[in-house]
Design a protein around this motif. Sequence first.
Motif, PDB file in Angstrom:
ATOM      1  N   VAL A  95       0.838  -1.205   0.000  1.00 44.97           N
ATOM      2  CA  VAL A  95       0.000   0.000   0.000  1.00 44.97           C
ATOM      3  C   VAL A  95       0.870   1.250   0.000  1.00 44.97           C
ATOM      4  CG1 VAL A  95      -1.689   1.307   1.342  1.00 44.97           C
ATOM      5  CG2 VAL A  95      -1.937  -1.168   1.109  1.00 44.97           C
ATOM      6  N   LYS A  96       1.901   1.225   0.816  1.00 47.51           N
ATOM      7  CA  LYS A  96       2.787   2.395   0.939  1.00 47.51           C
ATOM      8  C   LYS A  96       3.445   2.739  -0.397  1.00 47.51           C
ATOM      9  CE  LYS A  96       6.280   3.914   4.287  1.00 47.51           C
ATOM     10  NZ  LYS A  96       7.153   3.431   5.393  1.00 47.51           N
ATOM     11  N   TRP A 147       3.713 -34.751  -2.905  1.00 48.25           N
ATOM     12  CA  TRP A 147       3.268 -33.431  -3.347  1.00 48.25           C
ATOM     13  C   TRP A 147       2.235 -32.822  -2.419  1.00 48.25           C
ATOM     14  CZ3 TRP A 147       5.767 -30.459  -6.513  1.00 48.25           C
ATOM     15  CH2 TRP A 147       6.607 -31.032  -7.480  1.00 48.25           C
ATOM     16  N   ALA A 148       1.415 -33.662  -1.790  1.00 45.83           N
ATOM     17  CA  ALA A 148       0.396 -33.133  -0.873  1.00 45.83           C
ATOM     18  C   ALA A 148       1.061 -32.401   0.287  1.00 45.83           C
ATOM     19  CB  ALA A 148      -0.478 -34.274  -0.356  1.00 45.83           C
ATOM     20  N   ALA A 149       2.120 -32.992   0.847  1.00 45.33           N
ATOM     21  CA  ALA A 149       2.822 -32.349   1.964  1.00 45.33           C
ATOM     22  C   ALA A 149       3.520 -31.074   1.512  1.00 45.33           C
ATOM     23  CB  ALA A 149       3.838 -33.324   2.556  1.00 45.33           C
ATOM     24  N   ILE A 150       4.152 -31.106   0.346  1.00 44.93           N
ATOM     25  CA  ILE A 150       4.883 -29.930  -0.155  1.00 44.93           C
ATOM     26  C   ILE A 150       3.930 -28.762  -0.424  1.00 44.93           C
ATOM     27  CG2 ILE A 150       6.270 -29.063  -2.077  1.00 44.93           C
ATOM     28  CD1 ILE A 150       7.360 -31.946  -2.372  1.00 44.93           C
ATOM     29  N   LEU A 151       2.830 -29.052  -1.120  1.00 43.96           N
ATOM     30  CA  LEU A 151       1.882 -27.983  -1.453  1.00 43.96           C
ATOM     31  C   LEU A 151       1.169 -27.462  -0.206  1.00 43.96           C
ATOM     32  CD1 LEU A 151       0.366 -29.450  -4.753  1.00 43.96           C
ATOM     33  CD2 LEU A 151       2.073 -27.639  -4.514  1.00 43.96           C
ATOM     34  N   GLU A 152       0.843 -28.368   0.703  1.00 46.07           N
ATOM     35  CA  GLU A 152       0.167 -27.950   1.940  1.00 46.07           C
ATOM     36  C   GLU A 152       1.065 -27.005   2.749  1.00 46.07           C
ATOM     37  OE1 GLU A 152      -0.463 -31.070   4.788  1.00 46.07           O
ATOM     38  OE2 GLU A 152      -2.347 -30.185   5.482  1.00 46.07           O
ATOM     39  N   ALA A 153       2.321 -27.393   2.934  1.00 47.08           N
ATOM     40  CA  ALA A 153       3.250 -26.559   3.703  1.00 47.08           C
ATOM     41  C   ALA A 153       3.484 -25.217   3.004  1.00 47.08           C
ATOM     42  CB  ALA A 153       4.566 -27.298   3.892  1.00 47.08           C
ATOM     43  N   SER A 154       3.650 -25.237   1.682  1.00 45.81           N
ATOM     44  CA  SER A 154       3.892 -23.990   0.940  1.00 45.81           C
ATOM     45  C   SER A 154       2.704 -23.040   1.062  1.00 45.81           C
ATOM     46  CB  SER A 154       4.155 -24.308  -0.537  1.00 45.81           C
ATOM     47  OG  SER A 154       5.225 -25.205  -0.682  1.00 45.81           O
ATOM     48  N   LEU A 155       1.496 -23.587   0.916  1.00 49.41           N
ATOM     49  CA  LEU A 155       0.301 -22.744   0.995  1.00 49.41           C
ATOM     50  C   LEU A 155       0.129 -22.142   2.385  1.00 49.41           C
ATOM     51  CD1 LEU A 155      -2.275 -21.659  -0.286  1.00 49.41           C
ATOM     52  CD2 LEU A 155      -3.443 -23.776   0.378  1.00 49.41           C
ATOM     53  N   LEU A 156       0.330 -22.958   3.424  1.00 55.98           N
ATOM     54  CA  LEU A 156       0.177 -22.447   4.788  1.00 55.98           C
ATOM     55  C   LEU A 156       1.234 -21.385   5.096  1.00 55.98           C
ATOM     56  CD1 LEU A 156      -0.664 -25.793   6.630  1.00 55.98           C
ATOM     57  CD2 LEU A 156      -2.189 -23.833   6.311  1.00 55.98           C
ATOM     58  N   ALA A 157       2.464 -21.581   4.604  1.00 59.20           N
ATOM     59  CA  ALA A 157       3.510 -20.576   4.815  1.00 59.20           C
ATOM     60  C   ALA A 157       3.129 -19.261   4.133  1.00 59.20           C
ATOM     61  CB  ALA A 157       4.839 -21.091   4.268  1.00 59.20           C
ATOM     62  N   CYS A 158       2.610 -19.334   2.916  1.00 59.91           N
ATOM     63  CA  CYS A 158       2.199 -18.122   2.194  1.00 59.91           C
ATOM     64  C   CYS A 158       1.043 -17.423   2.895  1.00 59.91           C
ATOM     65  CB  CYS A 158       1.807 -18.474   0.765  1.00 59.91           C
ATOM     66  SG  CYS A 158       3.192 -18.932  -0.282  1.00 59.91           S
ATOM     67  N   LEU A 159       0.090 -18.192   3.428  1.00 62.91           N
ATOM     68  CA  LEU A 159      -1.048 -17.578   4.126  1.00 62.91           C
ATOM     69  C   LEU A 159      -0.606 -16.930   5.432  1.00 62.91           C
ATOM     70  CD1 LEU A 159      -3.873 -20.227   3.499  1.00 62.91           C
ATOM     71  CD2 LEU A 159      -3.502 -18.021   2.355  1.00 62.91           C
ATOM     72  N   LEU A 160       0.365 -17.553   6.110  1.00 62.36           N
ATOM     73  CA  LEU A 160       0.934 -16.909   7.300  1.00 62.36           C
ATOM     74  C   LEU A 160       1.572 -15.576   6.922  1.00 62.36           C
ATOM     75  CD1 LEU A 160       2.672 -19.854   9.232  1.00 62.36           C
ATOM     76  CD2 LEU A 160       0.949 -18.294  10.160  1.00 62.36           C
ATOM     77  N   GLY A 161       2.298 -15.574   5.820  1.00 56.03           N
ATOM     78  CA  GLY A 161       2.928 -14.338   5.356  1.00 56.03           C
ATOM     79  C   GLY A 161       1.906 -13.299   4.944  1.00 56.03           C
ATOM     80  N   LEU A 162       0.826 -13.728   4.295  1.00 56.14           N
ATOM     81  CA  LEU A 162      -0.212 -12.792   3.865  1.00 56.14           C
ATOM     82  C   LEU A 162      -0.909 -12.166   5.071  1.00 56.14           C
ATOM     83  CD1 LEU A 162      -1.895 -11.515   1.608  1.00 56.14           C
ATOM     84  CD2 LEU A 162      -3.381 -13.535   1.653  1.00 56.14           C
ATOM     85  N   GLY A 163      -1.211 -12.976   6.082  1.00 57.08           N
ATOM     86  CA  GLY A 163      -1.841 -12.443   7.294  1.00 57.08           C
ATOM     87  C   GLY A 163      -0.972 -11.391   7.951  1.00 57.08           C
ATOM     88  N   ALA A 164       0.333 -11.688   8.065  1.00 59.80           N
ATOM     89  CA  ALA A 164       1.261 -10.717   8.659  1.00 59.80           C
ATOM     90  C   ALA A 164       1.359  -9.468   7.805  1.00 59.80           C
ATOM     91  CB  ALA A 164       2.640 -11.361   8.819  1.00 59.80           C
ATOM     92  N   ALA A 165       1.391  -9.631   6.482  1.00 58.30           N
ATOM     93  CA  ALA A 165       1.537  -8.476   5.590  1.00 58.30           C
ATOM     94  C   ALA A 165       0.303  -7.579   5.617  1.00 58.30           C
ATOM     95  CB  ALA A 165       1.811  -8.960   4.167  1.00 58.30           C
ATOM     96  N   LEU A 166      -0.889  -8.160   5.665  1.00 64.37           N
ATOM     97  CA  LEU A 166      -2.110  -7.351   5.747  1.00 64.37           C
ATOM     98  C   LEU A 166      -2.095  -6.493   7.012  1.00 64.37           C
ATOM     99  CD1 LEU A 166      -4.765  -9.997   4.595  1.00 64.37           C
ATOM    100  CD2 LEU A 166      -4.258  -7.836   3.444  1.00 64.37           C
ATOM    101  N   PHE A 167      -1.702  -7.108   8.107  1.00 60.34           N
ATOM    102  CA  PHE A 167      -1.616  -6.389   9.384  1.00 60.34           C
ATOM    103  C   PHE A 167      -0.545  -5.297   9.312  1.00 60.34           C
ATOM    104  CE2 PHE A 167       0.015  -5.980  13.759  1.00 60.34           C
ATOM    105  CZ  PHE A 167      -1.154  -5.680  14.435  1.00 60.34           C
ATOM    106  N   ASN A 168       0.594  -5.633   8.735  1.00 57.83           N
ATOM    107  CA  ASN A 168       1.724  -4.700   8.697  1.00 57.83           C
ATOM    108  C   ASN A 168       1.479  -3.516   7.771  1.00 57.83           C
ATOM    109  OD1 ASN A 168       3.099  -6.266  10.483  1.00 57.83           O
ATOM    110  ND2 ASN A 168       4.357  -7.295   8.953  1.00 57.83           N
ATOM    111  N   ASN A 169       0.719  -3.711   6.692  1.00 57.66           N
ATOM    112  CA  ASN A 169       0.425  -2.597   5.795  1.00 57.66           C
ATOM    113  C   ASN A 169      -0.272  -1.461   6.539  1.00 57.66           C
ATOM    114  OD1 ASN A 169       0.823  -2.634   2.650  1.00 57.66           O
ATOM    115  ND2 ASN A 169       0.648  -4.765   3.285  1.00 57.66           N
TER     116      ASN A 169
END
Length: 265
Positions: A95-96, A147-169
């Motif tokens: 946003v900035k 692949w289920a474990a790899i995709l699951e972990a990748s998606l959860l990591a990205c969602l954790l990052g998105l949650g933090a980024a929304l708050f930080n913006n």
Amino acid sequence: MQPAQGQQFGYYVGSHFRVVAALLIREMATRFGSKPGGYIWAILDPAAYIIFLTVIFGAIAHKPALGTSFPLFFATGYIGFQFYSAVVTYVNGAVKSNKALLSYPNVAAVDPVFARFLLQLGTTSAVAAVILGTISLFLKTPLVLDWAAILEASLLACLLGLGAALFNNVMFLRFPIYEQIFGIVNRPLFMVAGVFFLPDLIPHPFREMLLINPLCHVLMRFRSGFYSEYDPGSLDMPYLYSFTACWLFAGMLTFTGYKHVLRKE
């Protein structure tokens, strides 16, 4: 004659996707197109980290904590962590960095956030495919991927990052000192997330303290997708799902509550 509600909803959704697509192309040109070999650096940067860790730890120990390949062990840790870290780092200032565009009524505050999130998700996925694919070519034993474990972990990591980024913006604009505090608090996560070690091998009570960090569970799940013999006893997927959902909800709630303030400031 007023258009039907369904037509209005379709117009708003279509407009939103067009704006996000335009911002995505703009971000790609700004981030990678303005530098010589811009896309190459996206691969060389993590590759340099992995080579550095391999050389250092290879000189100290005879074999990694899991498997026989130092590059694979550190690549699965570093790239698993990057799915979170790169999203937070890049989306934090969405946003900035695009404040001027928010003067246009068709551009919502969340549009640059989604554009950067999608670009980083695609970039990290491509880098992971290139680096891990290259390492797999030099392994003595072919990888058996879950692949289920790899995709699951990748998606959860990205969602954790998105949650933090929304708050930080929101927080970065409202409280500039918070940006410094977040940098100080977030930096040690790389050291305690399990990039260099396996949480199961850490003695009590430090293991339980480390497991509070959801990224430890992300990396355990991510690595279990590459090592079929790896059974992480400390992995707690219900905890990881619950933490991710709460963290993402908190980020969305904060961002939505301040969306009009973000446009004005």
